[in-house]
Design a protein around this motif. Structure first.
Motif, PDB file in Angstrom:
ATOM      1  N   SER A   1       0.852  -1.190   0.000  1.00 37.42           N
ATOM      2  CA  SER A   1       0.000   0.000   0.000  1.00 37.42           C
ATOM      3  C   SER A   1       0.891   1.244   0.000  1.00 37.42           C
ATOM      4  O   SER A   1       1.898   1.300   0.702  1.00 37.42           O
ATOM      5  CB  SER A   1      -0.903   0.006   1.235  1.00 37.42           C
ATOM      6  N   LYS A   2       0.518   2.235  -0.808  1.00 36.20           N
ATOM      7  CA  LYS A   2       1.334   3.447  -0.892  1.00 36.20           C
ATOM      8  C   LYS A   2       0.461   4.666  -1.130  1.00 36.20           C
ATOM      9  O   LYS A   2      -0.651   4.572  -1.672  1.00 36.20           O
ATOM     10  CB  LYS A   2       2.367   3.319  -2.006  1.00 36.20           C
ATOM     11  N   ALA A   3       0.984   5.780  -0.708  1.00 36.30           N
ATOM     12  CA  ALA A   3       0.287   7.049  -0.898  1.00 36.30           C
ATOM     13  C   ALA A   3       0.742   7.707  -2.198  1.00 36.30           C
ATOM     14  O   ALA A   3       1.837   7.435  -2.698  1.00 36.30           O
ATOM     15  CB  ALA A   3       0.559   7.981   0.277  1.00 36.30           C
TER      16      ALA A   3
ATOM     17  N   SER B   1       3.932  33.613  -4.166  1.00 33.00           N
ATOM     18  CA  SER B   1       3.681  34.098  -2.811  1.00 33.00           C
ATOM     19  C   SER B   1       2.309  34.758  -2.722  1.00 33.00           C
ATOM     20  O   SER B   1       1.939  35.561  -3.582  1.00 33.00           O
ATOM     21  CB  SER B   1       4.770  35.090  -2.403  1.00 33.00           C
ATOM     22  N   GLY B   2       1.546  34.380  -1.711  1.00 34.96           N
ATOM     23  CA  GLY B   2       0.192  34.899  -1.549  1.00 34.96           C
ATOM     24  C   GLY B   2      -0.878  33.961  -2.068  1.00 34.96           C
ATOM     25  O   GLY B   2      -2.058  34.123  -1.761  1.00 34.96           O
ATOM     26  N   SER B   3      -0.461  32.958  -2.879  1.00 34.97           N
ATOM     27  CA  SER B   3      -1.402  31.949  -3.380  1.00 34.97           C
ATOM     28  C   SER B   3      -1.546  30.828  -2.344  1.00 34.97           C
ATOM     29  O   SER B   3      -0.861  30.800  -1.320  1.00 34.97           O
ATOM     30  CB  SER B   3      -0.925  31.384  -4.711  1.00 34.97           C
ATOM     31  N   ASP B   4      -2.453  29.898  -2.617  1.00 32.19           N
ATOM     32  CA  ASP B   4      -2.703  28.786  -1.694  1.00 32.19           C
ATOM     33  C   ASP B   4      -1.913  27.549  -2.093  1.00 32.19           C
ATOM     34  O   ASP B   4      -1.733  27.261  -3.285  1.00 32.19           O
ATOM     35  CB  ASP B   4      -4.194  28.419  -1.677  1.00 32.19           C
ATOM     36  N   ILE B   5      -1.423  26.832  -1.101  1.00 31.95           N
ATOM     37  CA  ILE B   5      -0.867  25.496  -1.313  1.00 31.95           C
ATOM     38  C   ILE B   5      -2.009  24.501  -1.122  1.00 31.95           C
ATOM     39  O   ILE B   5      -2.609  24.431  -0.050  1.00 31.95           O
ATOM     40  CB  ILE B   5       0.269  25.187  -0.323  1.00 31.95           C
ATOM     41  N   ASN B   6      -2.315  23.761  -2.160  1.00 32.94           N
ATOM     42  CA  ASN B   6      -3.454  22.833  -2.132  1.00 32.94           C
ATOM     43  C   ASN B   6      -2.964  21.451  -2.575  1.00 32.94           C
ATOM     44  O   ASN B   6      -2.725  21.219  -3.762  1.00 32.94           O
ATOM     45  CB  ASN B   6      -4.561  23.342  -3.053  1.00 32.94           C
ATOM     46  N   LEU B   7      -2.806  20.527  -1.621  1.00 33.97           N
ATOM     47  CA  LEU B   7      -2.282  19.197  -1.910  1.00 33.97           C
ATOM     48  C   LEU B   7      -3.329  18.138  -1.580  1.00 33.97           C
ATOM     49  O   LEU B   7      -3.962  18.189  -0.516  1.00 33.97           O
ATOM     50  CB  LEU B   7      -1.010  18.928  -1.096  1.00 33.97           C
ATOM     51  N   THR B   8      -3.496  17.179  -2.490  1.00 35.52           N
ATOM     52  CA  THR B   8      -4.435  16.074  -2.281  1.00 35.52           C
ATOM     53  C   THR B   8      -3.679  14.752  -2.315  1.00 35.52           C
ATOM     54  O   THR B   8      -2.953  14.474  -3.269  1.00 35.52           O
ATOM     55  CB  THR B   8      -5.542  16.067  -3.350  1.00 35.52           C
ATOM     56  N   CYS B   9      -3.863  13.957  -1.264  1.00 35.97           N
ATOM     57  CA  CYS B   9      -3.184  12.674  -1.129  1.00 35.97           C
ATOM     58  C   CYS B   9      -4.202  11.541  -1.211  1.00 35.97           C
ATOM     59  O   CYS B   9      -5.256  11.596  -0.576  1.00 35.97           O
ATOM     60  CB  CYS B   9      -2.446  12.620   0.212  1.00 35.97           C
ATOM     61  N   ILE B  10      -3.874  10.494  -1.993  1.00 37.94           N
ATOM     62  CA  ILE B  10      -4.733   9.317  -2.126  1.00 37.94           C
ATOM     63  C   ILE B  10      -3.931   8.086  -1.697  1.00 37.94           C
ATOM     64  O   ILE B  10      -2.772   7.931  -2.091  1.00 37.94           O
ATOM     65  CB  ILE B  10      -5.224   9.139  -3.574  1.00 37.94           C
ATOM     66  N   VAL B  11      -4.554   7.227  -0.892  1.00 39.63           N
ATOM     67  CA  VAL B  11      -3.908   5.987  -0.460  1.00 39.63           C
ATOM     68  C   VAL B  11      -4.343   4.871  -1.399  1.00 39.63           C
ATOM     69  O   VAL B  11      -5.537   4.585  -1.531  1.00 39.63           O
ATOM     70  CB  VAL B  11      -4.266   5.640   0.996  1.00 39.63           C
TER      71      VAL B  11
ATOM     72  N   SER C   1       1.104   2.282   5.213  1.00 39.57           N
ATOM     73  CA  SER C   1       1.323   2.545   3.780  1.00 39.57           C
ATOM     74  C   SER C   1       2.617   3.314   3.596  1.00 39.57           C
ATOM     75  O   SER C   1       3.051   4.053   4.493  1.00 39.57           O
ATOM     76  CB  SER C   1       0.162   3.340   3.179  1.00 39.57           C
ATOM     77  N   ASP C   2       3.210   3.160   2.408  1.00 38.01           N
ATOM     78  CA  ASP C   2       4.398   3.947   2.079  1.00 38.01           C
ATOM     79  C   ASP C   2       3.995   5.401   1.873  1.00 38.01           C
ATOM     80  O   ASP C   2       2.941   5.699   1.285  1.00 38.01           O
ATOM     81  CB  ASP C   2       5.065   3.411   0.808  1.00 38.01           C
TER      82      ASP C   2
END
Length: 271
Positions: free
Chosen positions: A140-142, A154-164, A224-225
Motif C-alpha cells: 500500500s502506498k500514498a 507568494s500569496g497563493s494557496d498550497i493545495n495538496l491532495t493525497c490518495i492511499v 502505507s508507504d
C-alpha cells in the motif's frame, strides 16, 4: 431414488431408537452416515492485507472428532501447523484455536509480498479432505496528485491532495509533514486538513502561502508507504523551469505546422 430411501430408513431408525429408550445409546448407522468431518463454507476464502499487517485465515470444521487440522502452503506443500503446533522454522505462522470451537485460524504475522498464494486447511481423514484459501499481500502506498515539484506564487494557496492506493481497509490516520515535522496548526493560521478515511483521501490547504512555507511536504498514512512533493513559494516571476515549459509548447506548435505544410506540398506534387 435409492439414496433417498436410505436416508429415510436411517432417519426412521434413529427415531425408533430414541422412542425405545435408545437416547442413551447412539445409532451406529446414523453416526457413520452423518458424523464425518465437513467444512463450514461461510468463512471468507480470499483475504487481502498490506505488507506488515497481520492476516488471519479462518477455517471451520464440523464433526472433527479425533482428527487433526493442518495448514499447508500450497506452492511448496510445506506443513505450517498441525493442531496448535507450528511445524515450520518461520515463527510468523501460528495456528489459533479455542477449546470447544470449530474454528482453526492461521495467523500470519508481518506478511510480505512473497507470502501471497494458496493455503490449504487440511483434515486428517482417510482420504484427507482440504479447503483452499487465497492470501493476497499488497504494497500500500500514498500518492500526492500532480507533479513531484510544485511552484507557488507568494500569496497563493498550497493545495495538496493525497490518495492511499492498494489498501483493503481505510487507514486509521493520515499525517502531513513538512520536512521531518508534523504540520503544526498552532504555528500559523490558514492551515486546514480534511481527511476522508472511507475514500482514502486527505487534503492539505495552506492559505496565502509565504516563502517560509516552502519545503518538502509528505503524506504519511498508517500501514502505507509515504509520498512527498517539493513546494517552492516564490516572489515575483515564474521560475525558469516553468518558462522552459512554455517555450517547449511553442516549439511543438511550430513543428506540427511545418510538418502539416510539408504533407500538403507532397500531396499537391503527386497530383
Amino acid at each position: 431414488m435409492r439414496w433417498k430411501i436410505l436416508v429415510l430408513w436411517l432417519f426412521v431408525n434413529g427415531i425408533n431408537d430414541r422412542s425405545e429408550g435408545g437416547s442413551e445409546h447412539s445409532n451406529p448407522y446414523w453416526e457413520q452416515a452423518f458424523s464425518q468431518p465437513y467444512f463450514d463454507n461461510t468463512t471468507r476464502r480470499e483475504v487481502t492485507t498490506t505488507v506488515g499487517q497481520t492476516a488471519h485465515l479462518h477455517c471451520r470444521v464440523g464433526h472433527l472428532g479425533d482428527r487433526a487440522v493442518s495448514w499447508i502452503r500450497k506452492r511448496d506443500l510445506h506443513i505450517l501447523t498441525v493442531g496448535i503446533l507450528t511445524y515450520t522454522n518461520d515463527q510468523r505462522f501460528q495456528s489459533l484455536h479455542t477449546d470447544g470451537s470449530n474454528e482453526w485460524t492461521l495467523k500470519v504475522t508481518s506478511p510480505q509480498v512473497r507470502d501471497s498464494g494458496i493455503y490449504e486447511c487440511q483434515v486428517s481423514t482417510e482420504p484427507k479432505i482440504s479447503q483452499a484459501f487465497k492470501l493476497n499481500v499488497v504494497v500500500s502506498k500514498a500518492k500526492i496528485m500532480g507533479n513531484p515539484e510544485l511552484y507557488i506564487k507568494s500569496g497563493s494557496d498550497i493545495n495538496l491532495t493525497c490518495i492511499v492506493l492498494q489498501t483493503p481497509d481505510p487507514p486509521s490516520f493520515i499525517y502531513w509533514y513538512r520536512g521531518g515535522n508534523v504540520i503544526n496548526y498552532s504555528q500559523r493560521g490558514g492551515i486546514n486538513v480534511v481527511t476522508e478515511k472511507q475514500t482514502r483521501t486527505s487534503r492539505l490547504l495552506i492559505s496565502k502561502a509565504l516563502p517560509q512555507d516552502s519545503g518538502n511536504y509528505t503524506c504519511s498514512p498508517s500501514s502505507s508507504d509515504a509520498a512527498s512533493v517539493l513546494v517552492h513559494v516564490l516572489h515575483g516571476e515564474q521560475p525558469a523551469a516553468m518558462q522552459h515549459g512554455n517555450s517547449s509548447s511553442t516549439a511543438t506548435f511550430w513543428t506540427f505546422n511545418f510538418m502539416l505544410f510539408v504533407l500538403l506540398q507532397i500531396t499537391i506534387l503527386e497530383r
